[in-house]
Every structure is written in C-alpha cells, then in structure tokens.
Design an enzyme around this catalytic site. Structure first.
Site, PDB file in Angstrom:
ATOM      1  CG  PHE A  12      44.349  35.214  29.038  1.00 15.28           C
ATOM      2  CD1 PHE A  12      44.705  34.363  29.976  1.00 15.28           C
ATOM      3  CD2 PHE A  12      45.649  35.406  28.041  1.00 15.28           C
ATOM      4  CE1 PHE A  12      46.135  34.009  30.180  1.00 15.28           C
ATOM      5  CE2 PHE A  12      46.629  35.089  28.181  1.00 15.28           C
ATOM      6  CZ  PHE A  12      46.791  34.450  29.294  1.00 15.28           C
ATOM      7  CB  VAL A  13      45.406  40.484  30.913  1.00 14.30           C
ATOM      8  CG1 VAL A  13      46.660  41.375  30.737  1.00 14.30           C
ATOM      9  CG2 VAL A  13      44.187  41.087  30.431  1.00 14.30           C
ATOM     10  NE  ARG A  44      49.307  40.704  40.210  1.00 11.19           N
ATOM     11  CZ  ARG A  44      48.937  40.471  41.502  1.00 11.19           C
ATOM     12  NH1 ARG A  44      48.953  41.122  42.598  1.00 11.19           N
ATOM     13  NH2 ARG A  44      48.980  39.113  41.755  1.00 11.19           N
ATOM     14  N   GLY A  97      42.391  43.996  32.252  1.00 10.39           N
ATOM     15  CA  GLY A  97      41.065  43.072  32.656  1.00 10.39           C
ATOM     16  C   GLY A  97      40.066  43.825  32.558  1.00 10.39           C
ATOM     17  CE1 TYR A 113      35.912  39.221  36.420  1.00 11.95           C
ATOM     18  CE2 TYR A 113      35.592  37.050  37.606  1.00 11.95           C
ATOM     19  CZ  TYR A 113      36.239  37.805  36.643  1.00 11.95           C
ATOM     20  OH  TYR A 113      36.908  36.888  35.575  1.00 11.95           O
ATOM     21  CG  ASN A 116      40.323  33.305  41.098  1.00 12.68           C
ATOM     22  OD1 ASN A 116      40.899  34.209  41.668  1.00 12.68           O
ATOM     23  ND2 ASN A 116      40.398  33.233  39.797  1.00 12.68           N
ATOM     24  CB  VAL A 117      38.880  34.866  47.145  1.00 11.44           C
ATOM     25  CG1 VAL A 117      38.217  33.658  47.883  1.00 11.44           C
ATOM     26  CG2 VAL A 117      40.323  34.617  47.411  1.00 11.44           C
ATOM     27  CG  ASN A 118      43.144  37.854  44.707  1.00 16.03           C
ATOM     28  OD1 ASN A 118      42.703  38.220  45.868  1.00 16.03           O
ATOM     29  ND2 ASN A 118      44.341  37.481  44.374  1.00 16.03           N
ATOM     30  N   GLY A 140      44.728  47.130  35.216  1.00 12.56           N
ATOM     31  CA  GLY A 140      43.564  47.644  34.938  1.00 12.56           C
ATOM     32  C   GLY A 140      43.039  47.206  33.544  1.00 12.56           C
TER      33      GLY A 140
END
Lengths: 236, 236
Positions: free
Chosen positions: B163-164, B170, B174, B208, B201-203, B172
């Site tokens: 978690f961030v 956005r 994570g 990943y 959660n395609v993003n 870097g």
C-alpha cells in the site's frame, strides 16, 4: 504446489468411534486405524515421495525438484505451527502402539477408526512403512504455515499441500487432515484457514464448500520465480 | 486483505541516483527523499491507519477490525523475515538523518531520491509524521511472510499487503517496495515471491507483469473464516 490433490468427493464423515476401541467395542469388518501426528525429520523420505506422487497427479513433475536434503534443510526448524508444519497421516490394520514421543506439548495425535466394507490392498505398503510401528504406513500429509490478515489483525493458516495416496482416497481421510488444521487454527485463536484450488476441479470445490469454505472468485495469484526472480539480485 | 491496493500504473523506474546525494550532486527541482526500513512496534499507530486506508480503498471496511493492540500483539514477535515482516516506506523533503538504530543485522534501509516536477502537498502529513525524523512521514508499507513450495523444496515470500498513500502514488514507490521484498527473497536463496490481485484490476496486473510476475489464471482461493471456522472448535 498448492492444495491441489483432488480430495475425495463429499462423503459422510466416517461414523467410526473416536480413539482406540476398548475390549468391548472392537470394530467389526475391516477396521482401518488412522492417525494424524506431527511429522519429524525421520519422515522426510516418505514426505518426499508423497510430494512426488502429488506432482505426478497434478501433471507437474517438471516443476518438482525438491530432494530429501532440500526438505530436511528447510523444515522442522521452528516450533510446530509457528512456521512450516506437516501433519503426517498414517494408517494401519492394527491399533497404533502408544508412543509417548509423539505426544508433544504442541499436539496430541488424532486417532480414528474407519470401518471399511472390504479389506484394502496397499500396493506401496513396503515403500511407505513406518519403521517403528511395523504395520503402519504413511498414507498422506498436509503442509501448512501461518499467514496473516491485516484486516483481522490476526494470524491464520495457509494450507500449501493436502495429499492422500490413491488407495486411501474416498474414505474421509482428506477431510480428517484438513479438519485437523482448521481445528488447530481455532484452538490457537487464529482467524482464517486458506488454500487454493484449481477452478476446473469441481469435485474439490464442492468438497471444500461442504467443509465450510468460501471460494473467492476474483482473486488471482501473481508469482515471480526463476530467472524473473533472479533478475532482482542486484535490483536494490 | 491481500496485495490489493491498485499500484501505480506502469511507469519507468525513477532515474534518481541511489543513496543520499553528496555535496556535488544535490538534486534539483523537488526531490522526494524516500526510505524503506523494517517497521518497529513504534510504527504500529501509523501501520494501523495505513491498513484502514487500504480497507477504504478496497471498499472492505466492513472486514476491517484490526486494532493497534491486535497488531502489536501479533507482529514483531520473531526475527525479521522468518515470520510476519513489515517494510515501512517513509518520505521526506529533506535527506534522512542517519539512524544507526535502523541498521539491523538483518536489513540495511534502502534510500532513493525521486525528483518530482512539482512540489507535493501531503494533506495527512501531521497524521503520519515520524516523531524522530521530524520531516519524514509514513507513505506506505508492505507486509510479507515466508511461504513454502514443496515442489521447489524452498521457502519463498508471500506478500499480504502492498500500500502507498494516495498522494505518493505513480512515483515508483510501490515498485520500490515490492522490489525490496523480491530482492530480499533472492538474497535469502528463496524460490518465489507470490501475492494476489483482483482479476478486474487490469492496471495492477499489467504493472505486476512488467515487474516479471506471472498471473496464474486457474487457481482460486478457498477460505474458512468466521462461524464456519468456529464450527471446528470441537471437530477433532
């Protein structure tokens, strides 16, 4: 791999009495005495063969590289239940001899008698024989370890493997092994027990749901391994 | 829950120099000094709030019950990396002061400088301020613990949470947190790092995969919890 061995399809729990029979209640027919105990380093050769059989069943032998030495060097390194833990399932046609060495402070072996309609032939009995209790053979195992839910603020157990050898399936032994883990989780005040199942294994899913599990449809496993993992050696 | 916070979409790794700048290479623009270190019991209030924010993001606050006391009683009980382990991400507009207490035998904090185009306003800075390093705030965390592959005969790491906080996404960070876990796994000779992601959660999935992960399509999570778990109290 994961808890992938197709468990027996749902069957009623064996109605056998719990514990060893006393002289007045010797079971009739073909009793199969079963026992779940904590595995020890002496069990590694049997455990390695059981894992190999699971890899064959899952058609994943190309991913199976674990040697007895690998297993011995990583398992049994901490107090049972606080890291990787194995319950070994043994069966015998005779009552188990009392073995005080197996009654650790952490876990008292669980014994059940299953009354079979027919006598059972184990073609691999010699391979899986227990050197101490001569008639007993290793029939399966479950490997599990603590996981953690930040939402609950509590540990749980994750079941990595659940396996019963072919000739002992459909007798409630898989259910007995998984129940032993869930029961241990309750005993320790843990919040969950989790494992994974292949989405096409409808028999297994039905079996697990009947045991009280929810199958979570939306989550997918992500894995970094092999060269992709190795690429992080100097990443930080 | 699981590693469910949508990570930043794929972005190039920050090109910032590693480590603290020397006097000749003071970053220009708006440097964001970031540090990953092992969390300690003193961090529990911040960690509890970060988990709560994750629950809000996942619309799962009804499953969130963990108190600071719950977390404190279950975490930090063993050597880092051998049980539940938390890397805390901190950021600061100024270089971090050297803190020898943070350099344990187990892990040397990782520091990076991210050069931002614009100055960044953290509306929750007061809530997440580090009491020791006055300008630093907790910006995120990753909780992970050992798992075990019987096929490899080796441990790995399972990432339960990543978690961030929103205003630091956005950038870097994570990727930096997850890379720290994967790198630690390589260092320890472990065979895998795994976590789960929501299939819609395609993003996150793209992010990943670009980090080297495979998403396994066929496995589903099974879970026994709550009353279904409690029903096993006297099952064995």
């Amino acid at each position: 791999m994961a808890a992938a061995a197709p468990p027996p399809p749902p069957t009623p729990a064996p109605s056998a009495p719990t514990g060893l029979p006393d002289s007045d209640s010797t079971p009739v027919g073909h009793p199969l005495f079963s026992r779940i105990r904590l595995a020890t380093p002496l069990d590694v050769p049997h455990i390695q063969k059981l894992i190999h059989q699971m890899a064959i069943l899952e058609k994943l032998t190309h991913l199976f590289t674990a040697t007895e030495s690998d297993l011995a060097s990583n398992l049994f390194k901490s107090t049972p239940f606080h890291s990787f833990t194995i319950f070994l399932l043994e069966v015998s046609s005779r009552p188990f001899e009392k073995d005080s060495n197996l009654h650790s402070q952490n876990f008292t072996p669980i014994e059940r008698i299953i009354n079979l309609d027919h006598s059972l032939i184990d073609p691999e009995a010699e391979t899986f024989r227990n050197g101490i209790n001569g008639d007993a053979v290793a029939a399966g195992f479950v490997l599990f370890f603590p996981n953690y839910s930040t939402f609950l603020g509590k540990p749980g157990f994750y079941v990595e493997d659940l396996f019963v050898r072919e000739c002992y399936r459909r007798k409630g032994l898989g259910k007995m092994l998984l129940s032993a883990v869930v029961s241990q989780a309750v005993k320790m005040g843990y919040g969950r027990v989790e494992w994974v199942v292949l989405d096409w294994n409808v028999n297994a899913i039905k079996f697990y749901e009947e045991m009280g599990a929810n199958v979570l449809p939306e989550w997918r496993i992500c894995r970094i391994t092999g060269p992709a993992l190795e690429a992080y050696r100097d990443a930080i």
